[in-house]
Every structure is written in structure tokens, then in C-alpha cells.
Design an enzyme around this catalytic site. Structure first.
Site, PDB file in Angstrom:
ATOM      1  N   HIS A  12      -1.093   0.953 -33.215  1.00 27.13           N
ATOM      2  CA  HIS A  12      -0.428   1.547 -32.052  1.00 27.13           C
ATOM      3  C   HIS A  12       0.095   0.497 -31.075  1.00 27.13           C
ATOM      4  O   HIS A  12       0.464   0.825 -29.950  1.00 27.13           O
ATOM      5  CB  HIS A  12      -1.380   2.495 -31.306  1.00 27.13           C
ATOM      6  CG  HIS A  12      -1.730   3.702 -32.096  1.00 27.13           C
ATOM      7  ND1 HIS A  12      -0.909   4.809 -32.200  1.00 27.13           N
ATOM      8  CD2 HIS A  12      -2.802   3.978 -32.871  1.00 27.13           C
ATOM      9  CE1 HIS A  12      -1.460   5.711 -32.978  1.00 27.13           C
ATOM     10  NE2 HIS A  12      -2.623   5.234 -33.401  1.00 27.13           N
ATOM     11  N   SER A  25      -6.144   5.542 -30.388  1.00 28.99           N
ATOM     12  CA  SER A  25      -5.123   6.591 -30.321  1.00 28.99           C
ATOM     13  C   SER A  25      -5.569   7.855 -29.608  1.00 28.99           C
ATOM     14  O   SER A  25      -4.724   8.634 -29.196  1.00 28.99           O
ATOM     15  CB  SER A  25      -4.619   6.926 -31.718  1.00 28.99           C
ATOM     16  OG  SER A  25      -5.570   7.691 -32.397  1.00 28.99           O
ATOM     17  N   LYS A  58       4.692   3.597 -37.359  1.00 27.27           N
ATOM     18  CA  LYS A  58       4.682   4.107 -35.980  1.00 27.27           C
ATOM     19  C   LYS A  58       5.886   3.523 -35.237  1.00 27.27           C
ATOM     20  O   LYS A  58       7.001   3.942 -35.504  1.00 27.27           O
ATOM     21  CB  LYS A  58       3.320   3.845 -35.363  1.00 27.27           C
ATOM     22  CG  LYS A  58       2.304   4.801 -36.023  1.00 27.27           C
ATOM     23  CD  LYS A  58       0.877   4.588 -35.701  1.00 27.27           C
ATOM     24  CE  LYS A  58       0.071   5.642 -36.469  1.00 27.27           C
ATOM     25  NZ  LYS A  58      -1.292   5.243 -36.757  1.00 27.27           N
TER      26      LYS A  58
HETATM   27  C1  LIG Z   1      -2.007   5.467 -38.125  1.00 25.96           C
HETATM   28  C2  LIG Z   1      -3.063   4.446 -38.259  1.00 25.96           C
HETATM   29  C3  LIG Z   1      -3.367   3.873 -39.489  1.00 25.96           C
HETATM   30  C4  LIG Z   1      -2.742   4.361 -40.767  1.00 25.96           C
HETATM   31  O1  LIG Z   1      -1.455   3.908 -40.919  1.00 25.96           O
HETATM   32  P1  LIG Z   1      -0.465   4.695 -41.928  1.00 25.96           P
HETATM   33  O2  LIG Z   1       0.595   3.710 -42.195  1.00 25.96           O
HETATM   34  O3  LIG Z   1      -0.014   5.901 -41.214  1.00 25.96           O
HETATM   35  O4  LIG Z   1      -1.277   5.001 -43.144  1.00 25.96           O
HETATM   36  C5  LIG Z   1      -4.304   2.870 -39.526  1.00 25.96           C
HETATM   37  N1  LIG Z   1      -4.948   2.468 -38.415  1.00 25.96           N
HETATM   38  C6  LIG Z   1      -4.703   3.020 -37.211  1.00 25.96           C
HETATM   39  C7  LIG Z   1      -5.443   2.537 -36.008  1.00 25.96           C
HETATM   40  C8  LIG Z   1      -3.765   4.033 -37.094  1.00 25.96           C
HETATM   41  O5  LIG Z   1      -3.540   4.592 -35.917  1.00 25.96           O
END
Ligand SMILES: *Cc1c(COP(=O)(O)O)cnc(C)c1O
Length: 400
Positions: free
Chosen positions: A219, A191, A250
Site C-alpha cells: 500500500h 490496510s 495497487k
Molecule cells: C494486496 C496485498 C498483497 C497481495 O498482493 P496481490 O498482488 O493483490 O496478490 C500482499 N500484501 C499486502 C500488504 C497487500 O495489501
């Protein structure tokens, strides 16, 4: 004597190191919205409307009518909260339907949803209880925390370097017990750099050592591969990746996390993953919304608009002379100096564009950047405003 915690002092230390964070109230999660700077929670005075290039709501489905209706229907027909752990009475048909659809999307036998991606990572790594985890140096914090909680030993390998992974596995193999359980873990899309793990090469290395492979597609789900199945599916690796994990929060516009894999994995996790067993089931509206978002992502070519926007922004920014990293929907625009990055983010804001400055220690010294994350619902006008703002603000700050 005091056995207290002096939180004001701790906050001041953060302030002095430029690490103090603040909340800001958004009027909605739409691609254009207004913000209020009101940490005390009084009546918020919203400012001018701004275009947001800072959200992970990549497909713009979090304010889509179909997904909103699905959430409402989930709440009305099943309830607003699951009321208990899935293992008690919190397991409902919306959860099962979502898990069936996720498994189909991922090409696995089964899937299991958690209350967040964070909880999925912690619970899964802890339940697997690996003797050694080999972890990419830029993996997400929830993977790092999962390793802290659940792994006996963690070996960090250089970012996206399968050769370094192999070298570290070889070194660790010397004299190691044959029965040790080894897990390789990587994000598929990173990210902060917007780049992609060399999944096929990592699969080969994991296979050489008989290690398991876990890939976090937070992502990538909903965006890459046939029907948004993610990079594992796009690369044809569904049979070689033991644990596919991700988030519903996301591109899928909801809340929650998932693990997809074979029958034994899911059956084991629902027994042994503490963040699943001892946490209330995902709320029915969240499950229903994620299911509908997944359907929209699979049945309509929702991501196509996003990829067009990504190409226009990347080309436009590079034509101005900016260096843009990565190869995905995340566009890290390198500024270099941390002060310049902060000032550029402030000026962009003055021009109605929200995109955060990412500074050390989150990224290496000298690579401070603005992270631009477009949404499928950004209009031509939004994109033009973003590019104009980058030109004007870049000239004001002197980075162009
Ligand atoms: C955002 C994210 C998470 C966490 O997910 P949430 O549902 O927001 O707790 C886990 N791993 C990665 C790579 C992320 O970008």
C-alpha cells in the site's frame, strides 16, 4: 456413507455468521462507475453511476491512456501470455525492463516479479525457510499464509510495537540455537487501520538480534518517498531492509508482485521460490502496464492530487464529528457498532458512494468502520458527493 463436502451446508453456516460474501460486477475500474448485482452471470443490468472510494487503484492509473497503451503494446509485441515459467521460455525483455526499473525505484541491486503479491509473499518466506518469523499481528493474509507454509515457528507481536517485538525476541533468544535464522516481517502501511509501521525502530530491533527484516510495501509503493519508492526508501532504510516486497496491483494499476533486494536474494529466489519456479511468468501486458505506471508515478507528481484529496476528506469527516484513524491514503472512519457500520455503508450507497463496512472479525469488536480509499482522479465534485453522503447517511443512521 458419504465422503463428500456439503458445500451448501458450509455456505449456510457462513450466512448464519454474517460472513457470506457476494460478487458484484463493475462496468469499469474508473473512479465513477456502475455496478450490477448478478451472481449468476446473466446479462448484467447496471444500476446508477456511483463514486468508488473502495479501490486500491490509488493513483487512478488503471484506466489511464498511457498505461492502457503500454499494456496493448506489450501484448502486440511480446504476446498476451508468457507461455511458460520465466525459467523455461517465459522470460522476456518487458520483465527485465520492469525489474530494472523497480530495483532503481527501490534503491536495490535487483528485483524479481511474481504473478501476484500473494505469490511473492508465500514464495519468499517459504524459500527463506526461517526457523522463526516475528510477525506484526495485523500483517496481510499472504504473509500469514507464507508463515504457515514456510516458517518452523511464528511469533506474533503487538501491532506496530517495536518494544513488544524486542521483548518477544529476547524471550525467544533465551536458550535458542545461535544458528537459527530469524525473520521479522511487517507491512509498511496497514490496510485496515491506515497506519504506518515504525520501520526505523523495527530495523534497530532486528539488528540487535542479527535477524533479517522483510517489509511489505503493497500500500506504499508508488505513493510515498522520492518517485514512489515506498516508506523504506523515504526513511532511508533501503540498505537495512533485507527484503522489500510489494504488489503491482495497487498504485501500479496492473497485476503481479515483486521482491527487491540484493543480487544474492534475487538469484536465490529465482532458484528456490516455488511460486516463481512453478508458475507461468507474469503476463507481458501486465509487466508492460506496471512499468509504465511506475514511470508515470516517478516522473509526474501523480500522488500530489491524492494527498490533497486525502486531506480534504479527513478534515471534512472530522469536522462533522467522525473519528478517522490512520495517517495515510486509507481513511478508516470508525462507527463502532457492526450493525451501524453495515447500515451506514448501505445508506452511502443509496447516495451514490461506494465505501465498504469493515466488521469484526476483520477488525476488533466495537471498532467497525467504513474504509474510505480515495483515488488521485477523484474530482472536487466526487469529493463533495462523498462528504455530503457521509453527513446525510450519518444522520439517517444516527451515528452523527
Ligand atoms: C494486496 C496485498 C498483497 C497481495 O498482493 P496481490 O498482488 O493483490 O496478490 C500482499 N500484501 C499486502 C500488504 C497487500 O495489501
Amino acid at each position: 456413507m458419504s465422503h463428500g463436502f456439503d458445500l451448501d451446508g458450509r455456505l449456510e453456516q457462513r450466512e448464519a455468521k454474517d460472513l457470506r460474501r457476494h460478487l458484484e460486477v463493475a462496468e469499469s475500474v474508473s473512479a465513477r462507475t456502475r455496478f450490477a448485482d448478478d451472481p449468476k452471470g446473466g446479462p448484467a443490468e447496471f444500476g446508477q453511476e456511483a463514486v468508488v472510494f473502495a479501490s486500491n487503484n490509488y493513483l487512478g492509473l488503471a484506466d489511464d491512456g498511457r498505461v492502457q497503451c503500454a499494456a496493448e503494446l506489450g501484448a502486440r509485441t511480446v504476446g498476451t501470455g508468457a507461455g511458460a515459467s520465466r525459467l523455461v521460455t517465459g522470460d522476456t525483455r518487458v520483465h527485465r525492463g520492469l525489474e530494472r526499473d523497480l530495483a532503481a525505484c527501490k534503491g536495490t541491486e535487483r528485483a524479481l516479479v511474481f504473478s501476484s503479491g500473494y505469490a511473492a509473499n508465500i514464495g519468499t518466506i517459504d524459500a527463506l525457510a526461517p526457523d522463526v518469523v516475528f510477525s506484526d499481528e495485523l500483517n496481510h493474509a499472504s504473509i500469514i499464509d507464507g508463515c504457515r507454509v514456510g516458517a518452523s515457528e511464528t511469533v506474533v507481536y503487538d501491532h506496530c510495537e517495536s518494544d513488544d517485538l524486542r521483548a518477544k525476541m529476547e524471550r525467544r533468544a533465551a536458550g535458542a540455537d545461535e544458528d537459527e535464522r530469524w525473520l521479522v516481517v511487517t507491512d509498511s502501511v496497514f490496510s485496515m487501520d491506515g497506519d504506518v509501521a515504525p520501520l526505523s525502530a523495527i530495523c534497530d530491533v532486528a539488528d540487535e538480534f542479527g535477524a533479517w527484516l522483510m517489509v511489505d510495501e503493497a500500500h506504499a509503493t508508488g505513493l510515498f518517498g522520492e518517485g514512489g519508492g515506498g516508506l523504506v526508501q523515504r526513511e532511508g532504510l533501503s540498505d537495512r531492509v533485507d527484503v522489500q516486497l510489494g504488489t503491482l496491483s495497487k498504485a501500479l494499476a496492473s497485476q503481479g508482485g515483486y521482491v527487491a533486494g540484493d543480487e544474492a536474494l534475487v538469484e536465490y529466489l529465482l532458484n528456490a521460490a516455488r511460486s516463481f519456479v512453478f508458475s507461468t511468468g507474469l503476463s507481458p501486458p501486465s509487466a508492460a502496464a506496471a512499468r509504465e505506471a511506475l514511470r508515470v508515478a516517478r516522473e509526474t507528481d501523480r500522488a500530489a492530487a491524492l494527498w490533497d484529496t486525502v486531506a480534504t476528506l479527513r478534515d471534512g469527516l472530522e469536522a462533522m464529528g467522525y473519528e478517522v484513524l490512520g495517517e495515510t491514503q486509507i481513511l478508516p472512519v470508525v462507527v463502532g457498532d457492526r450493525g451501524d457500520a453495515l447500515e451506514l455503508a448501505d445508506r452511502l450507497r443509496d447516495h451514490g458512494v461506494v465505501a465498504p463496512a469493515i466488521r469484526p472479525p476483520t477488525v476488533p469488536e466495537g471498532t467497525a468502520r467504513i474504509r474510505v480509499a480515495p483515488t488521485a482522479t477523484h474530482t472536487a465534485e466526487d469529493i463533495a458527493q462523498c462528504l455530503d453522503a457521509f453527513r446525510t447517511a450519518g444522520e439517517e443512521v444516527g451515528v452523527l
